[in-house]
Design a protein around this motif. Structure first.
Motif, PDB file in Angstrom:
ATOM      1  N   PHE A 107      -6.254   8.332  -2.103  1.00 17.82           N
ATOM      2  CA  PHE A 107      -6.000   7.120  -2.831  1.00 17.82           C
ATOM      3  C   PHE A 107      -4.831   6.927  -3.795  1.00 17.82           C
ATOM      4  N   PHE A 108      -3.792   6.131  -3.451  1.00 17.45           N
ATOM      5  CA  PHE A 108      -2.409   6.251  -4.213  1.00 17.45           C
ATOM      6  C   PHE A 108      -1.970   4.797  -4.327  1.00 17.45           C
ATOM      7  N   PRO A 109      -1.003   4.429  -5.314  1.00 18.92           N
ATOM      8  CA  PRO A 109      -0.508   3.134  -5.604  1.00 18.92           C
ATOM      9  C   PRO A 109      -0.151   2.507  -4.535  1.00 18.92           C
ATOM     10  N   GLY A 110      -0.765   1.320  -4.093  1.00 21.50           N
ATOM     11  CA  GLY A 110      -0.455   0.356  -3.136  1.00 21.50           C
ATOM     12  C   GLY A 110      -1.278   0.540  -1.710  1.00 21.50           C
ATOM     13  N   GLY A 111      -2.016   1.444  -1.847  1.00 21.40           N
ATOM     14  CA  GLY A 111      -2.934   1.458  -0.792  1.00 21.40           C
ATOM     15  C   GLY A 111      -3.949   2.892  -0.695  1.00 21.40           C
ATOM     16  N   ASP A 112      -4.327   3.276   0.430  1.00 20.55           N
ATOM     17  CA  ASP A 112      -5.156   4.494   0.448  1.00 20.55           C
ATOM     18  C   ASP A 112      -5.249   4.886   1.980  1.00 20.55           C
ATOM     19  N   ILE A 113      -5.830   6.026   2.242  1.00 13.98           N
ATOM     20  CA  ILE A 113      -5.771   6.506   3.608  1.00 13.98           C
ATOM     21  C   ILE A 113      -6.284   5.583   4.844  1.00 13.98           C
ATOM     22  N   ILE A 167      13.891   0.847   0.978  1.00 11.00           N
ATOM     23  CA  ILE A 167      13.667   2.291   1.397  1.00 11.00           C
ATOM     24  C   ILE A 167      13.101   3.146   0.685  1.00 11.00           C
ATOM     25  N   GLY A 168      12.099   3.959   0.898  1.00  9.21           N
ATOM     26  CA  GLY A 168      11.750   5.157   0.309  1.00  9.21           C
ATOM     27  C   GLY A 168      10.488   4.967  -0.581  1.00  9.21           C
ATOM     28  N   ASP A 169       9.899   3.579  -0.865  1.00  7.69           N
ATOM     29  CA  ASP A 169       8.885   3.392  -1.643  1.00  7.69           C
ATOM     30  C   ASP A 169       7.542   4.122  -1.395  1.00  7.69           C
ATOM     31  N   HIS A 170       7.512   4.337  -0.178  1.00  8.54           N
ATOM     32  CA  HIS A 170       5.746   5.036   0.056  1.00  8.54           C
ATOM     33  C   HIS A 170       6.241   6.539  -0.044  1.00  8.54           C
ATOM     34  N   GLY A 171       7.271   7.144   0.369  1.00  8.73           N
ATOM     35  CA  GLY A 171       7.436   8.651   0.198  1.00  8.73           C
ATOM     36  C   GLY A 171       7.483   9.076  -1.083  1.00  8.73           C
ATOM     37  N   LEU A 172       8.244   8.184  -1.921  1.00  8.49           N
ATOM     38  CA  LEU A 172       8.334   8.573  -3.503  1.00  8.49           C
ATOM     39  C   LEU A 172       6.873   8.454  -3.993  1.00  8.49           C
ATOM     40  N   THR A 173       6.345   7.409  -3.717  1.00  9.66           N
ATOM     41  CA  THR A 173       5.006   7.072  -4.335  1.00  9.66           C
ATOM     42  C   THR A 173       3.925   8.209  -4.194  1.00  9.66           C
ATOM     43  N   ILE A 174       3.859   8.527  -2.671  1.00  9.96           N
ATOM     44  CA  ILE A 174       3.052   9.979  -2.581  1.00  9.96           C
ATOM     45  C   ILE A 174       3.501  11.045  -3.284  1.00  9.96           C
ATOM     46  N   LEU A 175       4.573  11.391  -3.286  1.00  7.73           N
ATOM     47  CA  LEU A 175       5.254  12.843  -3.778  1.00  7.73           C
ATOM     48  C   LEU A 175       4.896  12.599  -5.535  1.00  7.73           C
ATOM     49  N   GLY A 176       5.110  11.427  -5.883  1.00 14.13           N
ATOM     50  CA  GLY A 176       5.052  11.228  -7.402  1.00 14.13           C
ATOM     51  C   GLY A 176       3.530  11.290  -7.897  1.00 14.13           C
ATOM     52  N   THR A 177       2.724  10.780  -7.039  1.00 14.03           N
ATOM     53  CA  THR A 177       1.149  10.652  -7.481  1.00 14.03           C
ATOM     54  C   THR A 177       0.775  12.234  -7.294  1.00 14.03           C
ATOM     55  N   GLN A 186       5.575   1.421  -5.914  1.00 17.88           N
ATOM     56  CA  GLN A 186       4.088   1.541  -5.019  1.00 17.88           C
ATOM     57  C   GLN A 186       4.389   1.833  -3.643  1.00 17.88           C
ATOM     58  N   SER A 187       3.329   2.543  -2.986  1.00 19.70           N
ATOM     59  CA  SER A 187       3.510   2.352  -1.355  1.00 19.70           C
ATOM     60  C   SER A 187       3.760   1.022  -0.891  1.00 19.70           C
ATOM     61  N   ASP A 188       4.735   0.817   0.017  1.00 17.36           N
ATOM     62  CA  ASP A 188       5.045  -0.403   0.928  1.00 17.36           C
ATOM     63  C   ASP A 188       4.178  -0.660   2.035  1.00 17.36           C
ATOM     64  N   SER A 189       3.017   0.267   2.096  1.00 21.31           N
ATOM     65  CA  SER A 189       2.223   0.159   3.243  1.00 21.31           C
ATOM     66  C   SER A 189       1.641  -1.152   3.490  1.00 21.31           C
ATOM     67  N   ALA A 190       1.780  -1.743   4.848  1.00 18.03           N
ATOM     68  CA  ALA A 190       1.584  -3.120   5.044  1.00 18.03           C
ATOM     69  C   ALA A 190       1.489  -3.189   6.586  1.00 18.03           C
ATOM     70  N   ALA A 191       0.914  -4.436   7.201  1.00 14.68           N
ATOM     71  CA  ALA A 191       0.764  -4.535   8.491  1.00 14.68           C
ATOM     72  C   ALA A 191       1.922  -5.578   8.829  1.00 14.68           C
ATOM     73  N   LEU A 192       2.735  -5.224   9.621  1.00  9.57           N
ATOM     74  CA  LEU A 192       4.022  -6.045   9.969  1.00  9.57           C
ATOM     75  C   LEU A 192       4.036  -6.739  11.261  1.00  9.57           C
TER      76      LEU A 192
END
Lengths: 335, 335
Positions: free
Chosen positions: A62-68, A172-182, A193-199
């Motif tokens: 679980f992370f800001p902006g989404g989950d697995i 650019i970089g939002d997801h990676g930084l969010t995961i590492l930061g968390t 927060q993660s930019d995880s989204a259906a495009l």
């Protein structure tokens, strides 16, 4: 379910597995094909099919902006769509560590169901394995998707051509930084927060309205720099990137500089690269910017014949730096 | 590869991942679609599509009669084929523990390539994640398959009808006993080995020659008893099994009795159940017995209306015993 933790026999294929399927999966993924509960699903699909698979091992789950769960839907839906396709169906296979709290599993399954609804896809068949404690870390999820290719010719990594514009759909970089930061327990600025989204809906609009999109690709693991390197190698062209045009949130730039990370190599989960003839660039940017998920879209570079197979970063002062593919593992378990 | 162990950066999406793909996967899985190296594959398929997914976590990863690689191909190929379909394409997603010997990985990949050739399918796209030591046990593999349904109507778990014959394609319990025996370090009789095999060619023959096969299903996790219970519930019929007709190798029966296992609940990976109108039973058995993989095929029961949703075992002395679905986990990580 009777237990508040996932037990080994939930993956046995027997009665407990049946309960898990009917009480959890069918509840959140409800659709007629899944409910037939055959070992395979029977699907109607037209024309050429786009198929993609990904296993998700992200840590934390679980992370800001989404989950697995939402990530597993977005990641595969996006990969299917990158061939100029409408994603239709997903399979979902869980590998769960014995003892995972049922609440966590339900939260993940619910999140997958919601992500599917947004993307307009159905999970039609699946698999659940439960392995003894210590044999897997919490939960890993595989999703595999199929869709109908509507673009003709279909975008492909080997179709970038000299003169093409290189567009990116947002920061650019939002997801990676969010995961590492968390993971590191940093309290990031609230809007990182993660930019995880259906495009897929945005991508379908693009390939429907633009006569010929050469390449669509999401810069996930390895980031923008690595993805562009893959494309320049496949297409045997050079990509010249204007550093000052690459959109990066100030907070992400700040976090990267603090942690010693290069945002150009960080994973994104809700962004895409679009490479197409320069004459269509403005039209494509308008389509992208009209969609919330492409609000910050811009042109970041051009395809040239300067150094085939290479990506060159042009700095604000006019310096030219070779941007290599990622070497080494910057961030394991980022997706 | 430069290292004799799998390193974290082999799953980074960067240069080391590229090397792994080109030196190992493309070498053993060679086919034009895979070699395009897009994130998704573009596939031609006709008619209604059968799609199935499975994640394989078997322990040990090498066992008499197969390994996790061949099993991952056979398992998914079989599930796709059970809808009366010709399997065409597979995806393959690895989750590998950092430090896995490269020789083990190559042996597994090679075995998958060979299994694909035998089954007549291509691995067209994939994914590789490497996770830090201790976060997964050695290697887990997901395969997802698609194929073209040729049977009309297609076999389905809810189509068993009163009066139907219940056939099994061969001896029961071989895979489950082999895995457990190997795990426990027992030296089994030399001819006890996993039955892991691709059944698709035999299944296609069956649905092409028999006008209407009602159900095809492979009795994997949970074994013959659990699979039949699923079918009787879905079809709302009763299955009466003649215990004395169920084919079990003497060595398997002996091993089960020694270990306190019931072969009717043990996983099989190269066997299938075929339920069809009694009038076609002899023809189906002839087709099955003409194939090495169906050599020991026989009729084990009939579908009746005695106890809808139940499986009844009729003992040699005429006793009638209710055969429940598997309760609890007899064998984790059997596949």
């Amino acid at each position: 379910m009777s237990s508040d933790k996932v037990l080994l026999d939930y993956g046995s294929g027997g009665r407990a597995s049946q309960r898990l399927i009917s009480e959890l999966f069918v509840k959140y993924f409800a659709n007629p094909e899944l409910e037939r509960l055959n070992d395979a699903a029977a699907l109607k699909l037209n024309g050429t099919i786009s198929m993609s698979t990904d296993s998700f091992t992200v840590d934390p789950i679980f992370f800001p902006g989404g989950d697995i769960g939402s990530l597993a839907v977005h990641g595969t839906v996006n990969d299917v769509a990158m061939l100029g396709a409408i994603p239709r169906y997903l399979t979902c296979a869980y590998i769960i560590e014995e003892g995972l709290p049922m609440d966590d599993l339900e939260r993940i399954v619910k999140s997958m169901g919601e992500a599917c609804k947004e993307a307009g896809v159905n999970i039609v068949t699946g698999d659940t394995k439960v392995v003894p404690k210590g044999m897997v870390d919490k939960i890993f999820i595989n999703t595999t998707g199929v869709g109908e290719i509507i673009a003709d010719p279909a975008p492909s990594g080997d179709r970038a051509a000299v003169g093409d514009a290189v567009l990116v759909s947002g920061t650019i970089g939002d997801h990676g930084l969010t995961i590492l930061g968390t993971r590191e327990g940093l309290s990031l600025e609230s809007n990182v927060q993660s930019d995880s989204a259906a495009l897929n809906h945005l991508l379908v609009k693009l390939v429907q309205e633009i006569p010929d999109v050469h390449v669509l690709r999401d810069p996930t693991r390895g980031g923008l720099a690595t993805t562009l390197n893959e494309i320049t190698v496949s297409s045997n062209v050079c990509c010249e990137l204007e550093e000052s045009n690459i959109p990066i949130k100030a907070e992400v730039a700040g976090g990267c500089s603090f942690l010693g990370l290069d945002p150009l190599y960080l994973a994104n989960e809700g962004k895409f690269l679009c490479i197409l003839p320069q004459e269509y660039a403005e039209q494509a940017l308008e389509i992208m910017r009209a969609d919330e998920l492409g609000r910050d879209a811009c042109q970041v570079g051009t395809i040239t014949d300067a150094n085939p197979g290479k990506v060159i970063l042009v700095t604000p002062l006019g310096g030219r730096r070779l941007l290599n593919m990622l070497e080494g593992e910057q961030l394991p378990r980022i997706c």
